[in-house]
Design an enzyme around this catalytic site. Structure first.
Site, PDB file in Angstrom:
ATOM      1  CB  CYS A  79     -49.578 -41.591 -42.383  1.00 59.79           C
ATOM      2  SG  CYS A  79     -50.362 -40.594 -43.637  1.00 59.79           S
ATOM      3  CG  HIS A 168     -48.895 -45.439 -45.510  1.00 62.79           C
ATOM      4  ND1 HIS A 168     -49.573 -45.903 -44.403  1.00 62.79           N
ATOM      5  CD2 HIS A 168     -49.442 -44.246 -45.813  1.00 62.79           C
ATOM      6  CE1 HIS A 168     -50.503 -45.030 -44.064  1.00 62.79           C
ATOM      7  NE2 HIS A 168     -50.448 -44.016 -44.904  1.00 62.79           N
ATOM      8  CD  GLU A 170     -47.630 -48.770 -43.411  1.00 64.95           C
ATOM      9  OE1 GLU A 170     -46.581 -48.096 -43.474  1.00 64.95           O
ATOM     10  OE2 GLU A 170     -48.759 -48.249 -43.387  1.00 64.95           O
TER      11      GLU A 170
END
Ligand code: GLN
Length: 188
Positions: A79, A168, A170
């Site tokens: 991002c 994302h 994560e």
């Protein structure tokens, strides 16, 4: 293998958690001296690219990190991290590393309402992509490998030792992209 996660702003804790779960030796990069220890890979997390870029310049980290990436240090960017790597940002003066030959448009989906989840099939698996005020990659150099393209444009690329994602990983429970990054490091 030691991976440094840029920890000046944004969603770095989540990356550290995933990498630790994968058994990686992780450390935070907060100041210049953190780069003195051996570093085999770099994570540029999501957050606010303008703030990150300003902090990198203020902390004297901007040029040393750029040089390491140019010299081949494997990078996983998500991002805002992708924005920092991009060669061109549409209508935006943010200072960025420009090591990845792509053009991005910041906040493509809108500033506030642009957070959403999307399920896609990728390499025989289903991945949940989580977008938060995400950019879009609007142009790529022919040598850039497009990993994921949605209707509106490209959201995941790989270019030699750099992996850049507009979403994302994560924040999902899938570790595919972190593992792909670790393989890049091992291959060096
Ligand atoms: N909109 C942010 C920027 O332009 C990126 C958002 C994110 O990293 N989730 O920097």
């Amino acid at each position: 293998m030691r991976v440094g996660v840029l920890a000046v702003q944004g969603a770095f804790i989540e990356h550290i958690r995933v990498l630790k779960r994968l058994g990686v030796d992780v450390f935070e990069i907060r100041q210049l001296k953190d780069l003195d220890q051996g570093i085999d890979g770099l994570v540029l997390p999501g957050g606010e690219s303008t703030t990150q870029s300003r902090l990198l310049l203020d902390l004297g980290l901007f040029l040393p990190l750029k040089k390491r990436i140019q010299d081949g240090l494997p990078v996983l960017a998500t991002c805002a991290g992708t924005i920092l790597l991009s060669e061109k940002i549409d209508d935006d003066p943010t200072r960025h590393f420009q090591t990845l030959p792509v053009t991005v448009k910041r906040n493509y989906y809108g500033r506030q309402t642009g957070s959403f989840k999307k399920k896609i099939s990728f390499e025989n698996q289903t991945l949940d992509l989580i977008f938060i005020r995400a950019p879009l990659i609007t142009a790529t150099h022919p040598e850039v490998k497009v990993l994921i393209r949605l209707n509106e444009g490209v959201v995941a690329v790989e270019y030699h030792h750099q992996i850049a994602l507009n979403f994302h990983p994560e924040l999902s429970h899938q570790t595919y992209f972190h593992e792909r990054f670790l393989k890049l490091i091992q291959a060096r």
